[in-house]
Scaffold this motif. Structure first.
Motif, short mmCIF file in Angstrom:
data_model
loop_
_atom_site.label_atom_id
_atom_site.label_comp_id
_atom_site.label_asym_id
_atom_site.label_seq_id
_atom_site.Cartn_x
_atom_site.Cartn_y
_atom_site.Cartn_z
N MET A 121 41.83 21.52 10.35
CA MET A 121 42.33 20.48 11.25
C MET A 121 42.95 19.35 10.42
N TYR A 138 41.38 20.11 23.79
CA TYR A 138 42.37 20.96 23.14
C TYR A 138 41.96 21.27 21.70
N GLY A 139 41.43 20.29 20.99
CA GLY A 139 40.98 20.49 19.62
C GLY A 139 39.82 21.47 19.53
N VAL A 140 38.86 21.35 20.44
CA VAL A 140 37.71 22.24 20.45
C VAL A 140 38.14 23.67 20.76
N PHE A 150 47.58 17.49 19.40
CA PHE A 150 46.61 17.52 20.50
C PHE A 150 46.63 16.22 21.28
N PHE A 191 41.11 24.99 20.32
CA PHE A 191 41.88 25.49 19.19
C PHE A 191 40.96 25.92 18.05
N SER A 192 39.98 25.09 17.73
CA SER A 192 39.08 25.44 16.62
C SER A 192 38.20 26.63 16.95
N LEU A 240 47.94 18.38 13.34
CA LEU A 240 47.35 19.06 14.50
C LEU A 240 46.69 18.07 15.45
N LEU A 241 46.00 17.10 14.91
CA LEU A 241 45.34 16.11 15.76
C LEU A 241 46.36 15.30 16.55
N THR A 242 47.48 14.99 15.91
CA THR A 242 48.55 14.27 16.61
C THR A 242 49.14 15.13 17.72
N ALA A 290 42.63 15.65 24.65
CA ALA A 290 42.92 15.94 23.24
C ALA A 290 41.70 16.53 22.55
N ALA A 291 40.53 16.00 22.87
CA ALA A 291 39.30 16.54 22.29
C ALA A 291 39.06 17.97 22.77
#
Length: 65
Positions: A31, A18-20, A39, A22-23, A35-37, A15-16
């Motif tokens: 964010m 995917y977040g990185v 990911f 994406f950003s 979006l966090l959910t 998840a981390a």
């Protein structure tokens, strides 16, 4: 370490990642919790899928021998 703990740790790390990623590609998108959910769910789904594939591969190798 049991399988559930390994899946939880792997899904959190994914998840981390995917977040990185994406950003990096969408730096202007804020964010939000949604979006966090998303990911977190993607990370969980990826971890469960990989664990299932891994288990199938191990079973097929043990039957081949």
């Amino acid at each position: 370490m049991n399988a559930i703990a390994a899946i939880v740790i792997a899904s959190t790390l994914l998840a981390a990642v995917y977040g990185v990623v994406f950003s990096y590609f969408y730096p202007l998108v804020e964010m939000t919790a949604g979006l966090l959910t998303m990911f977190a769910l993607f990370g969980l789904m990826t971890s469960v899928a990989v664990a299932g594939i891994w288990r199938m591969k191990r079973k097929s190798k043990s039957h081949d021998a």
